[in-house]
Motif scaffolding. Structure first.
Motif, PDB file in Angstrom:
ATOM      1  N   UNK A   1       0.831  -1.196   0.000  1.00  0.00           N
ATOM      2  CA  UNK A   1       0.000   0.000   0.000  1.00  0.00           C
ATOM      3  C   UNK A   1       0.875   1.260   0.000  1.00  0.00           C
ATOM      4  N   UNK A   2       0.355   2.373   0.519  1.00  0.00           N
ATOM      5  CA  UNK A   2       0.996   3.676   0.341  1.00  0.00           C
ATOM      6  C   UNK A   2       1.651   4.187   1.612  1.00  0.00           C
TER       7      UNK A   2
ATOM      8  N   UNK B   1      -9.661 -15.740   3.333  1.00  0.00           N
ATOM      9  CA  UNK B   1      -9.481 -15.740   4.781  1.00  0.00           C
ATOM     10  C   UNK B   1      -8.103 -15.185   5.091  1.00  0.00           C
ATOM     11  N   UNK B   2      -7.950 -14.560   6.247  1.00  0.00           N
ATOM     12  CA  UNK B   2      -6.641 -13.987   6.583  1.00  0.00           C
ATOM     13  C   UNK B   2      -6.493 -13.761   8.082  1.00  0.00           C
ATOM     14  N   UNK B   3      -5.234 -13.640   8.512  1.00  0.00           N
ATOM     15  CA  UNK B   3      -4.921 -13.223   9.881  1.00  0.00           C
ATOM     16  C   UNK B   3      -4.686 -11.726   9.967  1.00  0.00           C
ATOM     17  N   UNK B   4      -4.684 -11.045   8.821  1.00  0.00           N
ATOM     18  CA  UNK B   4      -4.368  -9.624   8.792  1.00  0.00           C
ATOM     19  C   UNK B   4      -5.520  -8.772   9.340  1.00  0.00           C
ATOM     20  N   UNK B   5      -5.188  -7.504   9.648  1.00  0.00           N
ATOM     21  CA  UNK B   5      -6.167  -6.585  10.246  1.00  0.00           C
ATOM     22  C   UNK B   5      -7.062  -5.926   9.214  1.00  0.00           C
TER      23      UNK B   5
ATOM     24  N   UNK C   1      -5.039  -8.740   1.488  1.00  0.00           N
ATOM     25  CA  UNK C   1      -5.013  -8.796   2.945  1.00  0.00           C
ATOM     26  C   UNK C   1      -3.682  -8.240   3.434  1.00  0.00           C
ATOM     27  N   UNK C   2      -3.747  -7.274   4.370  1.00  0.00           N
ATOM     28  CA  UNK C   2      -2.536  -6.557   4.773  1.00  0.00           C
ATOM     29  C   UNK C   2      -2.777  -5.769   6.062  1.00  0.00           C
ATOM     30  N   UNK C   3      -1.724  -5.103   6.536  1.00  0.00           N
ATOM     31  CA  UNK C   3      -1.881  -4.135   7.608  1.00  0.00           C
ATOM     32  C   UNK C   3      -2.448  -2.837   7.065  1.00  0.00           C
ATOM     33  N   UNK C   4      -2.704  -1.880   7.951  1.00  0.00           N
ATOM     34  CA  UNK C   4      -3.289  -0.614   7.516  1.00  0.00           C
ATOM     35  C   UNK C   4      -2.321   0.169   6.631  1.00  0.00           C
ATOM     36  N   UNK C   5      -2.832   0.858   5.597  1.00  0.00           N
ATOM     37  CA  UNK C   5      -1.958   1.690   4.760  1.00  0.00           C
ATOM     38  C   UNK C   5      -1.377   2.852   5.550  1.00  0.00           C
TER      39      UNK C   5
END
Length: 319
Positions: A69-70, A254-258, A282-286
């Motif tokens: 992401x950014x 499905x994911x473990x990410x937030x 699926x990822x952490x917050x940008x």
């Protein structure tokens, strides 16, 4: 160099299964073929030649990072030290998906393959080699955990404080116009963004907006490039589902990410067309390091970054 590696859960001509093609550059998924009794269909976009990935501007099927992401102005701080990288999304002055030397441009080394159902690829990055701090080891493991489910495990370590946010970036199409696909997302809120597509820090309820996918909703021509805040604890849980009635095919993520960044491919261009596919990243917050309210993506020496995303296919489960 081998053009691509392949894993498959298809054991005989009549069995259901998945066949996955992976390129060492970017540990990129170049093909994902679903085999069912009534169809065989490649459900991700890809180039016709491995050479085309060298100049790919769309992160087509790649593992993106070290920070997906950014990042605003390409700047961040970790452990009281500040860093600045050259932006690669020039028109918005952002660092996007790790920058010009992001993981999508790195060549991963495959581990010895133990079976036909799994493939692990690793990358060693030296301190500041790509602008990010720390000597880092990043491993992406693809595992066909059952005939129709691809599990992707991300693991990373570092020699000094750094930031880490890894994601998989395939563009999915289940066999027809994206406008006909239906989407369902396990999220009650999304991140507000400014005109640079950077989060403002505010979270908004999806209710009453065009981003309310809590129940099945047809995509139509709605452009989406937003971070959805996933409901539930950070264990492996449902993030989103995509389905297409005309092909009777459904994808569950499905994911473990937030969080889940959903992008409807509106800026795709030749050899693809706008909205030819959709990303479920699926990822952490940008821009997490620059957002006081975002969950941290800091990674410290001695810690292990570990996240999992699973893509599961089948016929449409509910009408």
């Amino acid at each position: 160099m081998t053009e691509h590696y392949q894993i498959s859960s298809k054991t005989n001509p009549d069995s259901a299964g998945l066949t996955i093609n992976v390129l060492p550059q970017g540990a990129s998924i170049t093909g994902m073929t679903v085999h069912l009794a009534d169809m065989t269909r490649d459900v991700v976009l890809g180039y016709s030649s491995a050479k085309d990935y060298a100049s790919d501007p769309f992160y087509m099927g790649s593992t993106v990072g070290p920070v997906a992401n950014r990042l605003r102005d390409g700047k961040f701080s970790v452990a009281s030290e500040s860093f600045a990288l050259e932006v690669n999304e020039v028109e918005r002055a952002n660092l996007l998906h790790g920058g010009a030397k992001g993981l999508h441009q790195q060549t991963f080394e495959p581990a010895p393959q133990r079976d036909d159902h799994s493939l692990a690829l690793s990358l060693e990055l030296a301190h500041l080699e790509d602008g990010f701090p720390g000597d880092r080891t990043i491993t992406v493991r693809y595992v066909l955990v059952d005939p129709l489910s691809l599990q992707i495990d991300f693991v990373a370590t570092t020699s000094q404080p750094t930031i880490m946010n890894l994601a998989s970036h395939p563009y999915f199409n289940l066999g027809g116009p994206l406008s006909d696909h239906e989407l369902k997302v396990n999220a009650k809120a999304f991140s507000e963004v400014d005109n640079r597509l950077l989060p403002t820090g505010a979270l908004h309820s999806v209710v009453g907006t065009s981003l309310n996918f809590q129940e099945w909703w047809t995509l139509g021509n709605t452009p989406v490039d937003h971070n959805f805040v996933l409901s539930g604890a950070s264990t492996l849980r449902h993030a989103a589902s995509l389905r297409l009635a005309s092909s009777n095919l459904q994808l569950d993520c499905l994911t473990t990410q937030a969080a889940l960044q959903i992008y409807t491919g509106d800026e795709l261009s030749a050899p693809f067309t706008p909205r030819a596919g959709i990303c479920l990243e699926a990822q952490g917050f940008p821009d997490a390091p620059n957002q006081a309210s975002a969950p941290s993506i800091d990674l410290m020496p001695g810690q292990i970054y570990r996240h999992r995303t699973l893509y599961r296919f089948g016929h449409i489960a509910e009408k």
